[in-house]
Design a protein around this motif. Structure first.
Motif, PDB file in Angstrom:
ATOM      1  N   GLY A  59      54.655  82.061  25.739  1.00 60.45           N
ATOM      2  CA  GLY A  59      53.627  80.613  24.690  1.00 60.45           C
ATOM      3  C   GLY A  59      52.849  79.476  25.641  1.00 60.45           C
ATOM      4  N   ALA A  60      53.029  78.948  25.470  1.00 64.80           N
ATOM      5  CA  ALA A  60      51.997  77.672  25.800  1.00 64.80           C
ATOM      6  C   ALA A  60      52.224  77.474  27.521  1.00 64.80           C
ATOM      7  N   ALA A  61      54.004  77.986  28.090  1.00 70.16           N
ATOM      8  CA  ALA A  61      53.715  77.412  29.455  1.00 70.16           C
ATOM      9  C   ALA A  61      52.844  79.261  30.062  1.00 70.16           C
ATOM     10  N   THR A  62      52.744  80.229  29.265  1.00 69.33           N
ATOM     11  CA  THR A  62      52.351  81.773  29.744  1.00 69.33           C
ATOM     12  C   THR A  62      51.263  81.139  30.192  1.00 69.33           C
ATOM     13  N   VAL A  63      50.513  80.407  28.571  1.00 67.69           N
ATOM     14  CA  VAL A  63      48.984  80.793  28.318  1.00 67.69           C
ATOM     15  C   VAL A  63      48.276  79.416  29.885  1.00 67.69           C
ATOM     16  N   ARG A  70      50.293  79.379  38.406  1.00 65.90           N
ATOM     17  CA  ARG A  70      51.321  79.392  38.239  1.00 65.90           C
ATOM     18  C   ARG A  70      51.772  78.276  37.177  1.00 65.90           C
ATOM     19  N   PHE A  71      53.379  78.061  37.487  1.00 64.55           N
ATOM     20  CA  PHE A  71      53.588  77.478  36.196  1.00 64.55           C
ATOM     21  C   PHE A  71      53.586  76.154  36.987  1.00 64.55           C
ATOM     22  N   ARG A  72      53.754  75.091  35.471  1.00 64.59           N
ATOM     23  CA  ARG A  72      53.493  73.678  35.843  1.00 64.59           C
ATOM     24  C   ARG A  72      53.831  73.636  37.177  1.00 64.59           C
ATOM     25  N   LEU A  73      55.367  73.537  37.264  1.00 64.94           N
ATOM     26  CA  LEU A  73      56.449  73.062  38.042  1.00 64.94           C
ATOM     27  C   LEU A  73      55.992  73.700  39.886  1.00 64.94           C
ATOM     28  N   GLU A  75      56.475  76.724  40.600  1.00 67.95           N
ATOM     29  CA  GLU A  75      57.267  77.998  40.408  1.00 67.95           C
ATOM     30  C   GLU A  75      56.547  79.333  41.078  1.00 67.95           C
ATOM     31  N   SER A  76      57.088  79.585  42.378  1.00 69.51           N
ATOM     32  CA  SER A  76      56.699  81.007  42.947  1.00 69.51           C
ATOM     33  C   SER A  76      57.277  81.848  42.167  1.00 69.51           C
ATOM     34  N   PRO A  77      55.948  82.929  42.900  1.00 68.01           N
ATOM     35  CA  PRO A  77      56.411  84.689  41.416  1.00 68.01           C
ATOM     36  C   PRO A  77      58.132  84.853  41.434  1.00 68.01           C
ATOM     37  N   VAL A  78      58.628  84.727  42.270  1.00 65.88           N
ATOM     38  CA  VAL A  78      59.988  85.515  42.914  1.00 65.88           C
ATOM     39  C   VAL A  78      60.684  84.701  42.318  1.00 65.88           C
ATOM     40  N   ASP A  79      60.133  82.862  41.528  1.00 66.61           N
ATOM     41  CA  ASP A  79      61.227  82.542  40.978  1.00 66.61           C
ATOM     42  C   ASP A  79      61.246  82.311  39.245  1.00 66.61           C
ATOM     43  N   TRP A  80      60.257  83.733  38.671  1.00 65.59           N
ATOM     44  CA  TRP A  80      59.604  82.959  37.697  1.00 65.59           C
ATOM     45  C   TRP A  80      60.245  83.388  36.756  1.00 65.59           C
ATOM     46  N   PRO A  81      61.047  81.963  35.459  1.00 68.30           N
ATOM     47  CA  PRO A  81      61.899  82.553  34.231  1.00 68.30           C
ATOM     48  C   PRO A  81      61.736  84.173  33.575  1.00 68.30           C
ATOM     49  N   GLU A  82      62.654  84.864  33.775  1.00 67.91           N
ATOM     50  CA  GLU A  82      62.733  86.257  32.396  1.00 67.91           C
ATOM     51  C   GLU A  82      61.665  85.758  31.254  1.00 67.91           C
ATOM     52  N   GLY A  83      60.783  86.751  31.121  1.00 68.36           N
ATOM     53  CA  GLY A  83      60.249  86.708  30.174  1.00 68.36           C
ATOM     54  C   GLY A  83      58.704  86.073  29.521  1.00 68.36           C
ATOM     55  N   HIS A  84      58.230  85.835  31.144  1.00 67.93           N
ATOM     56  CA  HIS A  84      57.145  85.489  31.682  1.00 67.93           C
ATOM     57  C   HIS A  84      56.791  86.027  32.631  1.00 67.93           C
ATOM     58  N   HIS A 120      42.252  79.053  38.087  1.00 64.26           N
ATOM     59  CA  HIS A 120      41.940  77.872  39.424  1.00 64.26           C
ATOM     60  C   HIS A 120      42.438  79.108  40.245  1.00 64.26           C
ATOM     61  N   ILE A 121      43.837  78.803  40.696  1.00 61.40           N
ATOM     62  CA  ILE A 121      43.642  79.495  42.120  1.00 61.40           C
ATOM     63  C   ILE A 121      43.384  80.924  42.948  1.00 61.40           C
ATOM     64  N   ARG A 122      43.050  81.199  41.618  1.00 64.39           N
ATOM     65  CA  ARG A 122      41.661  82.847  41.959  1.00 64.39           C
ATOM     66  C   ARG A 122      40.552  81.834  42.696  1.00 64.39           C
ATOM     67  N   ARG A 123      40.213  80.963  41.483  1.00 61.64           N
ATOM     68  CA  ARG A 123      39.100  80.494  42.653  1.00 61.64           C
ATOM     69  C   ARG A 123      38.837  79.984  43.299  1.00 61.64           C
ATOM     70  N   THR A 124      39.930  78.757  43.343  1.00 59.98           N
ATOM     71  CA  THR A 124      39.670  77.671  44.474  1.00 59.98           C
ATOM     72  C   THR A 124      39.740  78.736  46.543  1.00 59.98           C
ATOM     73  N   ASN A 125      40.879  80.056  45.690  1.00 64.71           N
ATOM     74  CA  ASN A 125      41.243  80.910  47.083  1.00 64.71           C
ATOM     75  C   ASN A 125      41.284  81.705  46.696  1.00 64.71           C
ATOM     76  N   PRO A 126      39.873  82.949  47.007  1.00 63.41           N
ATOM     77  CA  PRO A 126      39.907  84.113  46.209  1.00 63.41           C
ATOM     78  C   PRO A 126      41.074  85.108  47.436  1.00 63.41           C
ATOM     79  N   ARG A 127      41.471  85.257  48.735  1.00 64.10           N
ATOM     80  CA  ARG A 127      42.420  85.581  49.576  1.00 64.10           C
ATOM     81  C   ARG A 127      41.207  87.078  49.894  1.00 64.10           C
ATOM     82  N   ASP A 128      41.880  88.236  48.794  1.00 66.32           N
ATOM     83  CA  ASP A 128      41.330  89.605  49.687  1.00 66.32           C
ATOM     84  C   ASP A 128      40.297  90.394  48.297  1.00 66.32           C
ATOM     85  N   ALA A 129      40.575  88.746  46.930  1.00 67.08           N
ATOM     86  CA  ALA A 129      39.775  89.763  45.968  1.00 67.08           C
ATOM     87  C   ALA A 129      38.719  89.596  45.890  1.00 67.08           C
ATOM     88  N   LEU A 130      37.701  88.906  46.958  1.00 62.29           N
ATOM     89  CA  LEU A 130      36.295  89.840  47.718  1.00 62.29           C
ATOM     90  C   LEU A 130      35.577  90.483  47.843  1.00 62.29           C
TER      91      LEU A 130
END
Length: 170
Positions: A59-63, A70-73, A75-84, A120-130
């Protein structure tokens, strides 16, 4: 910053040259944040998101994570809780899951299904997206800092950025 030679060999020198050669832009913004409105939006959008997914998701955490990248705290992608939802699926090497919180790229997610294009994270650091194997990201030079402020009744953010290409970077 302004007037520096970029990886492509060009120098950005808008006129008049005496003003722009070797200069920089400083951006300062003071934002007021309506936390009640944000919480209401996230709760309502989160309920709609869960309903659309048949009750699956956080729900709200995913939105919120889709908005920020990123999640509010933090969390790295490796540590995301199940269901996210996994926002970013592969490591920067393209081989398997990310190994650290910052080991990810967007090239495989060109339409922004995993991590939205406006996050936000994708716009501030687009990495290889450009494109161009991430070489254009090296032109995305910006030094930025946000500091929260709070009074008894309000809260917000002071934002400061220093960059050369204000139209590309801010």
């Amino acid at each position: 910053v302004l007037g520096s030679t970029y990886e492509g060999g060009e120098r950005l020198l808008p006129g008049p040259e005496w003003l722009s050669d070797g200069g920089t832009y400083l951006v300062y913004r003071k934002y007021w944040i309506d936390t009640e409105a944000i919480d209401t939006f996230l709760r309502d959008a989160g309920d709609a998101y869960e309903k659309a997914r048949g009750g699956v998701g956080a729900g709200a955490a995913t939105v919120a994570a889709k908005v920020v990248g990123r999640f509010r705290l933090g969390e790295s992608p490796v540590d995301w809780p199940e269901g996210h939802d996994g926002l970013i699926a592969t490591s920067s090497s393209g081989q398997g899951p990310p190994q650290t919180a910052n080991d990810f790229v967007y090239g495989h997610d060109t339409y922004g299904h995993a991590c939205p294009l406006g996050a936000h994270i994708r716009r501030t650091n687009p990495r290889d997206a450009l494109g161009f194997d991430g070489q254009l990201t090296k032109r995305h030079r910006i030094v930025r800092r946000g500091v929260t402020w709070e009074t008894a009744t309000e809260m917000g953010l002071h934002f400061v950025a220093v960059n050369a290409r204000i139209h590309d970077q801010f």
